[in-house]
Design an enzyme around this catalytic site. Structure first.
Site, PDB file in Angstrom:
ATOM      1  N   ALA A  15     112.141 -34.213  19.971  1.00 23.68           N
ATOM      2  CA  ALA A  15     110.719 -33.853  19.811  1.00 23.68           C
ATOM      3  C   ALA A  15     109.902 -35.089  19.478  1.00 23.68           C
ATOM      4  CB  ALA A  15     110.579 -32.803  18.705  1.00 23.68           C
ATOM      5  N   GLY A  16     110.122 -36.162  20.249  1.00 24.35           N
ATOM      6  CA  GLY A  16     109.435 -37.425  19.968  1.00 24.35           C
ATOM      7  C   GLY A  16     108.185 -37.604  20.795  1.00 24.35           C
ATOM      8  N   TYR A  17     107.849 -38.868  21.050  1.00 26.52           N
ATOM      9  CA  TYR A  17     106.623 -39.216  21.785  1.00 26.52           C
ATOM     10  C   TYR A  17     106.670 -38.695  23.225  1.00 26.52           C
ATOM     11  CZ  TYR A  17     104.885 -42.095  18.017  1.00 26.52           C
ATOM     12  OH  TYR A  17     104.386 -42.516  16.810  1.00 26.52           O
ATOM     13  N   ASN A  96     116.144 -40.610  21.881  1.00 26.47           N
ATOM     14  CA  ASN A  96     115.895 -42.045  21.833  1.00 26.47           C
ATOM     15  C   ASN A  96     117.059 -42.839  22.431  1.00 26.47           C
ATOM     16  OD1 ASN A  96     116.648 -40.520  19.470  1.00 26.47           O
ATOM     17  ND2 ASN A  96     117.027 -42.447  18.418  1.00 26.47           N
ATOM     18  N   THR A 137     114.909 -42.667  29.211  1.00 23.37           N
ATOM     19  CA  THR A 137     115.108 -43.817  30.103  1.00 23.37           C
ATOM     20  C   THR A 137     116.535 -44.321  29.889  1.00 23.37           C
ATOM     21  OG1 THR A 137     112.794 -44.383  29.892  1.00 23.37           O
ATOM     22  CG2 THR A 137     114.272 -46.123  30.683  1.00 23.37           C
ATOM     23  N   CYS A 281     109.100 -49.302  24.897  1.00 21.47           N
ATOM     24  CA  CYS A 281     109.772 -49.275  26.205  1.00 21.47           C
ATOM     25  C   CYS A 281     109.985 -50.631  26.859  1.00 21.47           C
ATOM     26  CB  CYS A 281     108.997 -48.376  27.157  1.00 21.47           C
ATOM     27  SG  CYS A 281     109.000 -46.663  26.627  1.00 21.47           S
ATOM     28  N   ARG A 351     105.891 -49.236  17.278  1.00 20.82           N
ATOM     29  CA  ARG A 351     107.179 -49.802  17.689  1.00 20.82           C
ATOM     30  C   ARG A 351     106.965 -51.066  18.536  1.00 20.82           C
ATOM     31  NH1 ARG A 351     110.121 -44.418  19.847  1.00 20.82           N
ATOM     32  NH2 ARG A 351     107.994 -44.037  20.594  1.00 20.82           N
TER      33      ARG A 351
HETATM   34  P1  NAD Z   1     111.535 -40.801  19.825  1.00 15.22           P
HETATM   35  O1  NAD Z   1     112.424 -41.625  18.974  1.00 15.22           O
HETATM   36  O2  NAD Z   1     110.090 -40.644  19.485  1.00 15.22           O
HETATM   37  O3  NAD Z   1     112.136 -39.318  19.915  1.00 15.22           O
HETATM   38  C1  NAD Z   1     113.484 -39.034  20.133  1.00 15.22           C
HETATM   39  C2  NAD Z   1     113.860 -37.835  19.242  1.00 15.22           C
HETATM   40  O4  NAD Z   1     115.181 -37.386  19.614  1.00 15.22           O
HETATM   41  C3  NAD Z   1     113.923 -38.155  17.755  1.00 15.22           C
HETATM   42  O5  NAD Z   1     112.988 -37.327  17.058  1.00 15.22           O
HETATM   43  C4  NAD Z   1     115.381 -37.848  17.363  1.00 15.22           C
HETATM   44  O6  NAD Z   1     115.496 -37.270  16.071  1.00 15.22           O
HETATM   45  C5  NAD Z   1     115.772 -36.863  18.428  1.00 15.22           C
HETATM   46  N1  NAD Z   1     117.228 -36.750  18.615  1.00 15.22           N
HETATM   47  C6  NAD Z   1     118.124 -37.738  18.840  1.00 15.22           C
HETATM   48  N2  NAD Z   1     119.353 -37.230  19.015  1.00 15.22           N
HETATM   49  C7  NAD Z   1     119.251 -35.880  18.908  1.00 15.22           C
HETATM   50  C8  NAD Z   1     120.179 -34.803  19.017  1.00 15.22           C
HETATM   51  N3  NAD Z   1     121.467 -35.008  19.286  1.00 15.22           N
HETATM   52  N4  NAD Z   1     119.713 -33.544  18.833  1.00 15.22           N
HETATM   53  C9  NAD Z   1     118.402 -33.315  18.561  1.00 15.22           C
HETATM   54  N5  NAD Z   1     117.477 -34.297  18.470  1.00 15.22           N
HETATM   55  C10 NAD Z   1     117.901 -35.561  18.640  1.00 15.22           C
HETATM   56  O7  NAD Z   1     111.689 -41.369  21.306  1.00 15.22           O
HETATM   57  P2  NAD Z   1     110.614 -41.268  22.505  1.00 15.22           P
HETATM   58  O8  NAD Z   1     109.590 -42.324  22.390  1.00 15.22           O
HETATM   59  O9  NAD Z   1     110.193 -39.838  22.662  1.00 15.22           O
HETATM   60  O10 NAD Z   1     111.545 -41.693  23.725  1.00 15.22           O
HETATM   61  C11 NAD Z   1     112.560 -40.846  24.212  1.00 15.22           C
HETATM   62  C12 NAD Z   1     113.085 -41.418  25.510  1.00 15.22           C
HETATM   63  O11 NAD Z   1     112.037 -41.460  26.482  1.00 15.22           O
HETATM   64  C13 NAD Z   1     113.607 -42.852  25.406  1.00 15.22           C
HETATM   65  O12 NAD Z   1     114.705 -42.984  26.282  1.00 15.22           O
HETATM   66  C14 NAD Z   1     112.442 -43.683  25.904  1.00 15.22           C
HETATM   67  O13 NAD Z   1     112.872 -44.903  26.464  1.00 15.22           O
HETATM   68  C15 NAD Z   1     111.868 -42.794  26.975  1.00 15.22           C
HETATM   69  N6  NAD Z   1     110.430 -42.998  27.253  1.00 15.22           N
HETATM   70  C16 NAD Z   1     109.546 -43.221  26.241  1.00 15.22           C
HETATM   71  C17 NAD Z   1     108.195 -43.354  26.516  1.00 15.22           C
HETATM   72  C18 NAD Z   1     107.187 -43.588  25.423  1.00 15.22           C
HETATM   73  O14 NAD Z   1     106.029 -43.836  25.742  1.00 15.22           O
HETATM   74  N7  NAD Z   1     107.535 -43.519  24.148  1.00 15.22           N
HETATM   75  C19 NAD Z   1     107.736 -43.238  27.830  1.00 15.22           C
HETATM   76  C20 NAD Z   1     108.658 -43.001  28.839  1.00 15.22           C
HETATM   77  C21 NAD Z   1     110.007 -42.873  28.531  1.00 15.22           C
HETATM   78  C1  UDX Z   2     104.763 -48.041  29.220  1.00 20.15           C
HETATM   79  C2  UDX Z   2     104.538 -47.704  30.702  1.00 20.15           C
HETATM   80  O1  UDX Z   2     103.182 -48.002  31.053  1.00 20.15           O
HETATM   81  C3  UDX Z   2     104.838 -46.241  30.952  1.00 20.15           C
HETATM   82  O2  UDX Z   2     104.730 -45.950  32.332  1.00 20.15           O
HETATM   83  C4  UDX Z   2     106.244 -45.953  30.464  1.00 20.15           C
HETATM   84  O3  UDX Z   2     106.530 -44.580  30.654  1.00 20.15           O
HETATM   85  C5  UDX Z   2     106.420 -46.323  29.017  1.00 20.15           C
HETATM   86  O4  UDX Z   2     106.079 -47.698  28.826  1.00 20.15           O
HETATM   87  P1  UDX Z   2     103.370 -47.687  26.998  1.00 20.15           P
HETATM   88  O5  UDX Z   2     104.309 -48.692  26.432  1.00 20.15           O
HETATM   89  O6  UDX Z   2     103.163 -46.411  26.270  1.00 20.15           O
HETATM   90  O7  UDX Z   2     103.815 -47.296  28.475  1.00 20.15           O
HETATM   91  O8  UDX Z   2     101.912 -48.349  27.164  1.00 20.15           O
HETATM   92  P2  UDX Z   2     101.288 -49.400  28.202  1.00 20.15           P
HETATM   93  O9  UDX Z   2      99.919 -48.970  28.487  1.00 20.15           O
HETATM   94  O10 UDX Z   2     102.164 -49.650  29.350  1.00 20.15           O
HETATM   95  O11 UDX Z   2     101.190 -50.719  27.312  1.00 20.15           O
HETATM   96  C6  UDX Z   2     102.342 -51.431  26.904  1.00 20.15           C
HETATM   97  C7  UDX Z   2     101.927 -52.710  26.201  1.00 20.15           C
HETATM   98  O12 UDX Z   2     101.343 -53.617  27.135  1.00 20.15           O
HETATM   99  C8  UDX Z   2     100.871 -52.513  25.113  1.00 20.15           C
HETATM  100  O13 UDX Z   2     101.166 -53.347  24.024  1.00 20.15           O
HETATM  101  C9  UDX Z   2      99.584 -52.924  25.782  1.00 20.15           C
HETATM  102  O14 UDX Z   2      98.608 -53.364  24.883  1.00 20.15           O
HETATM  103  C10 UDX Z   2     100.081 -54.056  26.669  1.00 20.15           C
HETATM  104  N1  UDX Z   2      99.213 -54.320  27.825  1.00 20.15           N
HETATM  105  C11 UDX Z   2      99.044 -53.366  28.787  1.00 20.15           C
HETATM  106  C12 UDX Z   2      98.602 -55.571  27.947  1.00 20.15           C
HETATM  107  O15 UDX Z   2      98.766 -56.448  27.082  1.00 20.15           O
HETATM  108  N2  UDX Z   2      97.830 -55.812  29.047  1.00 20.15           N
HETATM  109  C13 UDX Z   2      97.630 -54.885  30.037  1.00 20.15           C
HETATM  110  O16 UDX Z   2      96.919 -55.187  31.006  1.00 20.15           O
HETATM  111  C14 UDX Z   2      98.255 -53.623  29.901  1.00 20.15           C
END
Ligand code: NAD
Ligand code: UDX
Length: 475
Positions: A15-17, A96, A137, A281, A351
């Site tokens: 239930a993360g981002y 994560n 990812t 990421c 992060r």
């Molecule tokens: P996050 O750390 O915010 O959330 C992950 C959650 O999973 C945590 O709350 C953790 O407690 C839970 N968890 C872990 N193991 C578990 C289990 N066995 N059972 C139940 N819950 C469990 O991470 P996030 O930012 O949501 O990212 C998740 C994935 O998506 C990563 O692989 C990341 O690379 C990818 N991703 C993130 C973003 C982004 O913008 N944050 C964008 C695209 C892809």
């Molecule tokens: C990124 C990817 O964009 C998204 O598709 C993927 O799913 C997760 O990773 P995010 O990290 O949430 O998304 O934000 P993003 O808008 O990509 O910015 C990443 C970092 O790059 C930030 O620190 C931002 O400030 C920086 N950035 C972005 C720059 O410095 N210049 C730019 O022109 C764009």
């Protein structure tokens, strides 16, 4: 191939981002599907269930409205992981996958322990036929391991337990997650089981047009996610490198960006110079790509991508260094106002925020930082900097020259700037575009500086208020 009826019930582990916003949008757009988001973290689940929608654990513009519409109707947040798995036709793994901190591949490879644990939990608790979707990812070929874990349970429970594995990476960016989810450039589905692929496509098909739903094999899908992030991050390192050259030569990186961005082959997005990319990421995913390339013996390719991260680290160090150099070579005992701590605007996420390493470097040099951010609280900054703030009363008395660097939280930009020799903008929050530089300069110690690492402030107004101004990429 296994036949599957329409999807009626979805479980998302994590239930993360990503898990929270993605499932909220699926629930909002598919009222006929029950969506349950589970997490081990009880505090996080309680925050998702909070009556006050302003206190959800993730800050994203528009998220509160989507959760408000769907929660309690067909969107549920719970820690009852096994029950949710057992009742689901389709399970998203959205846990994560950070960089490993020890053991083989430490510092580069992804730590897959949470993916493996959740796959094992699905294997144990699922019923009937279940489509398992990799939303996290992951390194290319992770689906092989997930399939192996699931197939060990296949055929148990009276022979009724079966699985299909799909890859469906998420491309949302934080700060614009709801718009990205509601109107994605594309949805990517990788898999081998046509029926499972079409089941997932029909979920997205409720609001995404079919041309935007791309179908590939499993490995292309997994690798496309790492590649997309590597290409985006590479543009930022490229423009940040050019920004430094602009500063040295009298060119302006915004003019260069506009000039090259109008070439349709280059495009105008992701050309903003800044303090370096942050977020959970980019660095993690490029390092994972580097690790994979080395694993397959592709040293040249590995070092090419590694240099994108190297330039990003250099940019962060360069900014800390130039602040020190412009303040007569020392910041020891000097107050510096830090505007913005989040890794980008419109998120509370810190992060890998460039602010962390830049602030650490300045504290190491003995600076006294006053940090303000509209969405990041003191507790988070304490964790990120590895030290609590000093008591403001002590800070007001000043830090002995040569003493340890410190930080304090500030309530407002003017409070942060009071007595400061410099203001350093690290996040492009909208409100920093319209600051009253007259009022800020009036409370600073002169001569005073504005260091604008995001080029968002009104530089003319700051200069008119008597400040020296440095803007990233301006020669
Ligand atoms: P996050 O750390 O915010 O959330 C992950 C959650 O999973 C945590 O709350 C953790 O407690 C839970 N968890 C872990 N193991 C578990 C289990 N066995 N059972 C139940 N819950 C469990 O991470 P996030 O930012 O949501 O990212 C998740 C994935 O998506 C990563 O692989 C990341 O690379 C990818 N991703 C993130 C973003 C982004 O913008 N944050 C964008 C695209 C892809
Ligand atoms: C990124 C990817 O964009 C998204 O598709 C993927 O799913 C997760 O990773 P995010 O990290 O949430 O998304 O934000 P993003 O808008 O990509 O910015 C990443 C970092 O790059 C930030 O620190 C931002 O400030 C920086 N950035 C972005 C720059 O410095 N210049 C730019 O022109 C764009």
């Amino acid at each position: 191939m296994t036949t599957t009826g329409p999807i009626r019930s979805i479980c998302c582990i994590g239930a993360g981002y990503v898990g929270g916003p993605t499932m909220a949008v699926i629930a909002d757009r598919c009222p006929h599907i029950q969506v349950t988001v589970v997490d081990l973290n009880a505090e996080r689940i309680a925050a998702w269930n909070h009556d006050d929608l302003a206190r959800l654990p993730v800050y994203e513009p528009g998220l509160d409205a989507v959760v408000g519409r769907a929660r309690g109707r067909n969107l549920h947040f719970t820690t009852a992981v096994d029950d949710a798995i057992a009742g689901a036709d389709m399970i998203f793994l959205s846990v994560n996958t950070p960089t490993k901190t020890r053991g083989v591949g430490a510092g580069q490879a992804s730590d897959l322990r949470w993916i493996e644990a959740s796959a094992r939990q699905v294997a144990a608790a699922a019923n009937g036929h279940t489509i398992v979707v990799e939303k996290s990812t992951l390194p290319v070929r992770t689906a092989e391991a997930v399939k192996t874990i699931l197939s060990a349970a296949q055929g148990t429970a009276g022979g009724t337990k079966t699985f299909s594995v799909l890859s469906n990476p998420e491309f949302l960016a934080e700060g614009s997650a709801i718009g990205d989810l509601e109107n994605p450039d594309r949805v990517l589905i990788g898999g081998e089981d046509e029926t499972a692929i079409e089941s997932l496509a029909s979920v997205y098909g409720q609001w995404v047009s079919q041309e935007r739903i791309l179908r590939t094999n499993l490995w292309s899908s997994e690798l496309s996610k790492l590649t997309a992030n590597a290409f985006l991050a590479q543009r930022i390192s490229s423009i940040n490198g050019i920004a430094a050259l602009c500063e040295a030569t009298g060119a302006d990186v915004r003019e260069v960006g506009r000039a090259i961005g109008t070439d349709s082959r280059i495009g105008s997005k992701f050309l903003q110079a800044g303090p370096g990319f942050g977020g959970s990421c980019f660095q993690k995913d490029i390092l994972n790509l580097v690790y994979l390339c080395r694993h397959y013996g592709l040293e040249q390719v590995a070092s090419y991508w590694e240099s994108v991260v190297g330039l990003n680290t250099w940019q962060q160090q360069r900014i800390a260094r130039l602040v020190v150099n412009n303040l007569f070579g020392t910041v020891s005992g000097k107050r510096i106002a830090i505007l913005g701590f989040a890794f980008k605007a419109d998120t509370n996420d810190t992060r890998e925020a460039p602010a962390i390493s830049i602030c650490r470097d300045l504290i190491e040099e003995g600076a006294q930082l006053a940090i303000v951010d509209p969405k990041v609280g003191d507790q988070q900054i304490t964790l990120d900097l590895g030290r609590p703030p000093v008591d403001p009363a002590t800070a007001a008395r000043g830090v002995p020259l040569g003493g340890d660097g410190t930080w304090i939280p500030a309530e407002s930009v003017v409070e942060a700037a009071r007595g400061a020799d410099a203001v350093l903008i690290l996040t492009e929050w909208q409100e920093y575009r319209h600051l009253d530089w007259g009022a800020i300069a009036a409370v600073m110690r002169q001569p005073a500086w504005l260091f604008d690492a995001r080029a968002v402030a009104d530089a003319e107004a700051a200069r008119a208020a008597g400040l020296n101004v440095w803007r990233v990429g301006e020669g």
